[in-house]
Design an enzyme around this catalytic site. Structure first.
Site, PDB file in Angstrom:
ATOM      1  N   GLU A 155       0.868  -1.053   0.038  1.00  0.00           N
ATOM      2  CA  GLU A 155       0.148  -0.103   0.058  1.00  0.00           C
ATOM      3  C   GLU A 155       0.801   1.231  -0.033  1.00  0.00           C
ATOM      4  OE1 GLU A 155      -4.152   1.670   2.323  1.00  0.00           O
ATOM      5  OE2 GLU A 155      -2.531   0.850   3.389  1.00  0.00           O
ATOM      6  N   GLY A 288       4.417   0.361  10.808  1.00  0.00           N
ATOM      7  CA  GLY A 288       2.921   0.092  11.723  1.00  0.00           C
ATOM      8  C   GLY A 288       2.450  -1.067  11.440  1.00  0.00           C
ATOM      9  N   ALA A 289       1.433  -1.291  10.565  1.00  0.00           N
ATOM     10  CA  ALA A 289       0.541  -2.339  10.555  1.00  0.00           C
ATOM     11  C   ALA A 289      -0.009  -2.182   9.169  1.00  0.00           C
ATOM     12  CB  ALA A 289      -0.595  -2.648  11.526  1.00  0.00           C
ATOM     13  N   MET A 290      -0.316  -3.370   8.609  1.00  0.00           N
ATOM     14  CA  MET A 290      -0.883  -3.373   7.079  1.00  0.00           C
ATOM     15  C   MET A 290      -2.080  -4.539   6.883  1.00  0.00           C
ATOM     16  SD  MET A 290      -1.237  -2.103   3.976  1.00  0.00           S
ATOM     17  CE  MET A 290      -2.188  -2.725   2.737  1.00  0.00           C
ATOM     18  N   GLU A 291      -3.123  -4.095   6.565  1.00  0.00           N
ATOM     19  CA  GLU A 291      -4.493  -4.782   6.744  1.00  0.00           C
ATOM     20  C   GLU A 291      -4.659  -5.730   5.432  1.00  0.00           C
ATOM     21  OE1 GLU A 291      -5.649  -0.982   4.441  1.00  0.00           O
ATOM     22  OE2 GLU A 291      -4.550  -1.577   6.136  1.00  0.00           O
ATOM     23  N   ASN A 292      -3.453  -6.602   5.153  1.00  0.00           N
ATOM     24  CA  ASN A 292      -3.483  -7.455   3.735  1.00  0.00           C
ATOM     25  C   ASN A 292      -4.561  -8.394   4.204  1.00  0.00           C
ATOM     26  OD1 ASN A 292      -0.771  -6.559   2.889  1.00  0.00           O
ATOM     27  ND2 ASN A 292      -0.090  -7.356   4.977  1.00  0.00           N
ATOM     28  N   HIS A 324      -8.413  -2.185  14.853  1.00  0.00           N
ATOM     29  CA  HIS A 324      -8.464  -1.164  13.504  1.00  0.00           C
ATOM     30  C   HIS A 324      -8.224  -2.297  12.292  1.00  0.00           C
ATOM     31  CE1 HIS A 324      -7.173   2.541  11.328  1.00  0.00           C
ATOM     32  NE2 HIS A 324      -6.512   1.509  10.702  1.00  0.00           N
ATOM     33  N   GLU A 325      -7.020  -2.931  12.576  1.00  0.00           N
ATOM     34  CA  GLU A 325      -6.779  -3.742  11.308  1.00  0.00           C
ATOM     35  C   GLU A 325      -7.703  -4.804  11.095  1.00  0.00           C
ATOM     36  OE1 GLU A 325      -4.206  -2.592   9.489  1.00  0.00           O
ATOM     37  OE2 GLU A 325      -3.653  -1.324  10.982  1.00  0.00           O
ATOM     38  N   HIS A 328     -10.470  -3.405   8.899  1.00  0.00           N
ATOM     39  CA  HIS A 328     -10.146  -3.136   7.698  1.00  0.00           C
ATOM     40  C   HIS A 328     -10.496  -4.326   6.732  1.00  0.00           C
ATOM     41  CE1 HIS A 328      -8.325   0.587   7.038  1.00  0.00           C
ATOM     42  NE2 HIS A 328      -7.186   0.640   7.777  1.00  0.00           N
TER      43      HIS A 328
END
Length: 884
Positions: A155, A288-292, A324-325, A328
Site C-alpha cells: 500500500e 506500523g501495520a498493514m491490513e492485507n 483497527h486492522e 479493515h
C-alpha cells in the site's frame, strides 16, 4: 528454470476453484486505461536473498472491453521476457515497452484486440528492497545470528515493484500465488496453502489457494522462520505468528481476535469471508501495520503483549491496533475504495471502529475519552492555513501517501461518530450493513455510503456530509442565549476556526449540535445548524448550557461571558467528556488569540479537585507547549515552578504505586505526572525516580511496567555518562520491544549535550523508524534541536542511505519540531525544495508552517504568561509568610 515454471502454471491450474462473480469496474481516476482489465493472476515467485532479486512467471486472465492494440499495466525496475498473449488456440509473442517515469509497461499487439477473454503470460525479474516498499528483506537476531525475513508492503502502490500488475485499487482480480522457499521456513499469504512440493534437498514450493477478487495492494507474502498460536472461531482458522520464542506473547491478540470477529460479524451483518486470518508480528520496522486480506502484518510492538512486562498503555494500544486492522478486513478489503481520494472510507472507518470495538469489549477503559487526544491532533492540523479536506484530490499514486494523516484518519473518525449520533445507532448500523452488502467484493466511493445511510435512516445525508468531507477546516460555533418566558432562545453562529482568525466561510457546514443543560444533563436537545446564524428554542432557563453534548461534534465552541461563567460554576455537573471539551476549547481560543492566556491559567488554578486523566492529559499537553516556548527564556524557571505546584497535590493523591483495583486512566495519569514533574524539575519526583531506578538496577525491587517509561525517562533526562551507559546496555539486552523502546527513549532525552551527540551517532546506525524516534526525542524532549539539525546536515549522505526520501518528508520535519525560531522554517523548505520530492516539499512546508506558528505564539503568549505566573507565585509566597 523457465521450462519448469511453465510446467508449474499447469499444476497451479488444478487448484483453481470456480470463477468469481464478475467484477464491477467503475469509471475511476488513474493512469491505467480502462479498456483491458485483469480477472485472475497466477504468479510463481522465486526470491533470491543473495542477489536481492526475485524471478517469477506470471499468467493473467484479462478481459478486453473495447478494441485496443495495447495492454498497459504497472511495473517498476522490472525485467520482462517470454511475453505472449493467448486467445483460444492462437498465441502472439509480445515485447515490453517500459515507461519508467509513469511506472508503466505496455505490450502492443499486431492487430487490435476484440472484446473478450485472453491470457497474458511472461517471465520477470524484480528487485528485493531493503526498505519497506514492495517485497523487502530485513533480518533480526536469533540466538546471535542474523535471520532474514521476506515481507510485502504494497500500500498504496508498490505491488508493481514485486510483480507486474494493474496496481490501482479499482482493478480487482483474483490471485493465486506460489513461492519457492527453504524447507525450514514458513510462507504466509492471503489464502491458506493448498499444497507443498519438495524441490531439491532443502527447498519447497508452497502453493496458495485462490483469493476472492481483491486489489493488488492487499496481496501479501511473508517468508521466514516463524512459530504461532492457533485457534478457530466459526470455522475460521486464526493464527498469531511471531519469530521464534515469542509466540506466547500473542495470546492477548488471539483471544481478542475471536471476540472481534464475533462482534464485527454481527455489527457489519456480513460474515468474515475468508477461511483463515493470520496476523504476523514482525521484528522489522515497516510503518506500523498493514491490513492485507487474511494476512495482517504488524510491527511486533503493536501486537504482542506480555502481562508480566508490558504496560497497561501497550495493552490498550495492542487492542486498538488489532481492532483497527481487523475492521479493515471489511472496510478496505471486502469493500475497497475506488481511488485514493476516498482513502478516508477505509482509514476513517477503521479508526472509528477501533474505538467502538474497544468500548464494546472493554467499556471500563473508556476508549472514546482516550480518542480525544486524536481529535486534538486533527483539529490542530485542520486549523492551519495549509489544511486539506478529508476527501482530497489525488492525481496519482505518488500523491497518495500525503492522504495518510490525522485529518483523513482522526477527523474522519470524529465525523463518522458525529454522523452516527445524528442518525441514531440503529439506523447508522443498518446503513453500514447495506453499504457492505451492496458493495462486497467490489469498490465504492462516498456516494455509495451516503445512499445506503439515506435508505436506512430516511434522512438526507449527502448534503450534510459534503460540507464536512469536501472542504477543509471545521467550525467554531458561537453560543449566546436569552431567557424569555421561562425558556431560552439559543443563538448559534458558525464561522471557520483557524489560528489566524478569519470569519470567511466558503460554504457553511451543516452541523448536528447537541445542546444540554446541567440542570437536566441526560436529556440533550438536537439542532441542525445549516446557516451562518440560527435561533433555537430550549426548554427552561435553569442550569448552564453545553453545546457539544456527549462530545460528539468535531467543532469548537465559544460561549458568551455569562454562559462561560455558568459552565465554570457548574463544573462538577459536567460529564468527563464535556470537561475535556471545556479545557481544550479554552486552550484553542488562547492559541487563536480569541481568549487571553491568563483566562486559561486561571481556569487551571481552579482545577484543584479535578481527577480525570483525560482532562489533565489535555492540560499537560498545553503546559508542555508553553514550556517549549519558554526554552531559553528568563521566565521558564518560574513557569516550571508554577506547574509543579499545580500538579504536585494531584500526584500526592495518585501516589507512586498502583492499587490492585485501579482503573487504566489512573495508571496513565500517574505516568503523565511523573514525566511532567520530572521534566519540569520537581526535585522530590526526580529523587524518587532515581531511587526506584537504582533499586531496580541492583535487583532490590521490580520496576513496574506502568512506571518504567516514566522513571527511566526522568533518569535519562538527568543522566551522567555512567547512567547513560547503564541505560544503553539495558536497551541492548532487552528481548521485548516495549522495554527496549523505553530504555532507548531514556538515553535519547538526555540534557547533557555530550550524551546527545553520542545518541545522534547511534541513531544513524538504527532502522529508519528507530532513527526518526531518536532524532525527534533528542531535538524535542532532549532540547537539542540545533545540535540534531547540524548533525543531520553534516551526515546527509548517511541519512539518505538510511531514510531515502523520508529524510526530507519525515526526519528533518521531526527535528524542526524542537525549534521556536521562524528562521529554521525557511531553511527546512529550501532543503526539501532543492533535494526532495514534491511530496517531501508538501510535508516540509507543513512543518515550516507549524514552526512559524510556534514563533508567533511565543511572542504573543509569553509576556502575559510570565507576568501572571510571577504574580501568582508572589501571592503564594506572601500567603505562606502570613501563615507563619
Amino acid at each position: 528454470m523457465r521450462t519448469w515454471l511453465t510446467h508449474l502454471l499447469l499444476i497451479l491450474a488444478a487448484f483453481e476453484v470456480s470463477a468469481q462473480e464478475k467484477f464491477i469496474f467503475e469509471n475511476t481516476p488513474g493512469k491505467l486505461p480502462k479498456t483491458v482489465v485483469p480477472r485472475h493472476y497466477v504468479i510463481h515467485l522465486e526470491p533470491d536473498l543473495e542477489q536481492m532479486s526475485m524471478e517469477g512467471v506470471e499468467g493473467v486472465e484479462i478481459e478486453v472491453f473495447k478494441p485496443s492494440s495495447q495492454i498497459v499495466l504497472n511495473a517498476v525496475e522490472t525485467e520482462i521476457w517470454n511475453a505472449s498473449l493467448a486467445h483460444g488456440s492462437s498465441r502472439e509473442e509480445l515485447k515490453p515497452q517500459f515507461d519508467a517515469a509513469n511506472q508503466l509497461v505496455k505490450f502492443t499487439t499486431s492487430m487490435p484486440l476484440q472484446p473478450g477473454s485472453y491470457t497474458l503470460s511472461f517471465s520477470f525479474r524484480s528487485k528485493i528492497s531493503n526498505s519497506s516498499h514492495g517485497l523487502f528483506a530485513q533480518s533480526y537476531d536469533l540466538r546471535g545470528k542474523a535471520e532474514p525475513l521476506l515481507v510485502t508492503q504494497f500500500e498504496p502502490a508498490d505491488a508493481r515493484r514485486a510483480f507486474p500488475c494493474w496496481d490501482e485499487p479499482s482493478y480487482r482480480a483474483t490471485f493465486q500465488l506460489s513461492v519457492k522457499i527453504l524447507k525450514r521456513n514458513t510462507a504466509i499469504s492471503n489464502m491458506p496453502a493448498v499444497a507443498e512440493q519438495a524441490f531439491g534437498n532443502d527447498q519447497k514450493i508452497v502453493i496458495f489457494g485462490r483469493t476472492p477478487p481483491m486489489a493488488s495492494y492487499l496481496v501479501a507474502l511473508i517468508c521466514g522462520k516463524l512459530e504461532w498460536l492457533e485457534d478457530q472461531i466459526a470455522g475460521i482458522r486464526l493464527r498469531v505468528l511471531t519469530t521464534p520464542g515469542k509466540k506466547e506473547l500473542g495470546e492477548f491478540a488471539l483471544e481478542n481476535t475471536k471476540k472481534l470477529l464475533e462482534y464485527y460479524n454481527d455489527y457489519f451483518g456480513v460474515k468474515y469471508p475468508l477461511p483463515k486470518l493470520d496476523q504476523i508480528a514482525l521484528p522489522v520496522n515497516f510503518g506500523g501495520a498493514m491490513e492485507n486480506w487474511g494476512a495482517i502484518t504488524y510491527n511486533e510492538n503493536l501486537l504482542l503483549f506480555d502481562p508480566a512486562n508490558s504496560s497497561s498503555a501497550s495493552q490498550e494500544q495492542a487492542l486498538t491496533v488489532l481492532a483497527h486492522e481487523v475492521a479493515h478486513q471489511w472496510f478496505g478489503d471486502l469493500v475497497t475504495v475506488d481511488w485514493w481520494d476516498n482513502l478516508w472510507l477505509s482509514g476513517s472507518f477503521a479508526t472509528w471502529m477501533e474505538r467502538k470495538a474497544e468500548e464494546h469489549l472493554y467499556p471500563q477503559w473508556r476508549g472514546w475519552l482516550r480518542a480525544c487526544e486524536d481529535r486534538e491532533r486533527a483539529m490542530f492540523q485542520d486549523a492551519q492555513e495549509n489544511s486539506h479536506p478529508i476527501r482530497q484530490p489525488i492525481n496519482g499514486e505518488e500523491e497518495a501517501l500525503e492522504a495518510f494523516d490525522d485529518i483523513t484518519y482522526c477527523k474522519g473518525q470524529y465525523f463518522i461518530r458525529m454522523l452516527e449520533g445524528f442518525l441514531g445507532d440503529d439506523a447508522f448500523r443498518d446503513g453500514i450493513r447495506l453499504y457492505l452488502k451492496e458493495n462486497q467484493f467490489s469498490n465504492a466511493n462516498a456516494t455509495n455510503l451516503w445512499n445506503a445511510l439515506e435508505k436506512s435512516s430516511g434522512r438526507s445525508v449527502t448534503k450534510l456530509a459534503s460540507t464536512w468531507i469536501e472542504q477543509s477546516g471545521f467550525p467554531l460555533v458561537k453560543v449566546t442565549a436569552e431567557c424569555l418566558n421561562k425558556n431560552r432562545v439559543v443563538t448559534l453562529e458558525q464561522s471557520r476556526f483557524s489560528f489566524e482568525p478569519n470569519d470567511n466561510i466558503k460554504q457553511p457546514w451543516i452541523i448536528p449540535i447537541g445542546i444540554l443543560s446541567t440542570a437536566d444533563p441526560h436529556r440533550p436537545r438536537y439542532a441542525l445548524l445549516e446557516k451562518i446564524t440560527e435561533n433555537f428554542d430550549f426548554p427552561g432557563c435553569d442550569g448552564a448550557l453545553n453545546a457539544n453534548a456527549d462530545s460528539f461534534g468535531f467543532y469548537r465552541v465559544w460561549y458568551d461571558p455569562d454562559l462561560l461563567s455558568r459552565l465554570g460554576r457548574d463544573w462538577n455537573h459536567l460529564s468527563e467528556e464535556e470537561r475535556v471539551d471545556f479545557v481544550s476549547d479554552t486552550w484553542a481560543m488562547v492559541m487563536s488569540n480569541r481568549t487571553p492566556v491568563t483566562s486559561y491559567l486561571t481556569l487551571l488554578d481552579r482545577l484543584q479537585s479535578e481527577s480525570s486523566y483525560s482532562v489533565w492529559h489535555n492540560v499537560i499537553q498545553a503546559l508542555a507547549m508553553i514550556d517549549r516556548l519558554e526554552r531559553g527564556q528568563s521566565g521558564r524557571a518560574a513557569f516550571q515552578a508554577f506547574v509543579c505546584t499545580l500538579l504536585g497535590p494531584l500526584f500526592q493523591r495518585v501516589g507512586w504505586d498502583a492499587k490492585s483495583d485501579e482503573e487504566l486512566a489512573t495508571k496513565l495519569l500517574r505516568s503523565d505526572l511523573i514525566q511532567t514533574l520530572g521534566a519540569f524539575g520537581d526535585r522530590v519526583a526526580i529523587d524518587e525516580a532515581f531511587r526506584r531506578y537504582e533499586e531496580s538496577r541492583k535487583g532490590q525491587a521490580e520496576l513496574a511496567p506502568d512506571l518504567r517509561r516514566a522513571v527511566t525517562g526522568v533518569v535519562g533526562r538527568y543522566s551522567s555518562p555512567t547512567i547513560y551507559d547503564e541505560l544503553h546496555e539495558s536497551a541492548q539486552q532487552a528481548s521485548l520491544p516495549e522495554p527496549k523502546q523505553d530504555f532507548y527513549h531514556a538515553i535519547e532525552v538526555a540534557l547533557d549535550p555530550d550524551l546527545a551527540k553520542r545518541t545522534l551517532q547511534l541513531a544513524i546506525t538504527m532502522s529508519p523508524a528507530e532513527s526518526n524516534a531518536a532524532f525527534s526525542a533528542v531535538a524535542v524532549a532532549g532540547e537539542h534541536a540545533e545540535l540534531a539539525w547540524e548533525f543531520a546536515k553534516n551526515h546527509l549522505d548517511d541519512l539518505r542511505a538510511q531514510h531515502n526520501e523520508k529524510i526530507w518528508s519525515d526526519l528533518l520535519p521531526k527535528i524542526a519540531e524542537g525549534f521556536n525560531a521562524s528562521g529554521y522554517a525557511d531553511e527546512l523548505v529550501q532543503l526539501a525544495r532543492a533535494q526532495g520530492s514534491a511530496e517531501s516539499l508538501v510535508k516540509a512546508k507543513a512543518a515550516a508552517n507549524q514552526l512559524q506558528f510556534r514563533a508567533k505564539l511565543k511572542d504573543h503568549l509569553l509576556p502575559d504568561v510570565d507576568d501572571w505566573v510571577l504574580k501568582k507565585l508572589d501571592a503564594r509566597v506572601q500567603a505562606a509568610a502570613n501563615e507563619h
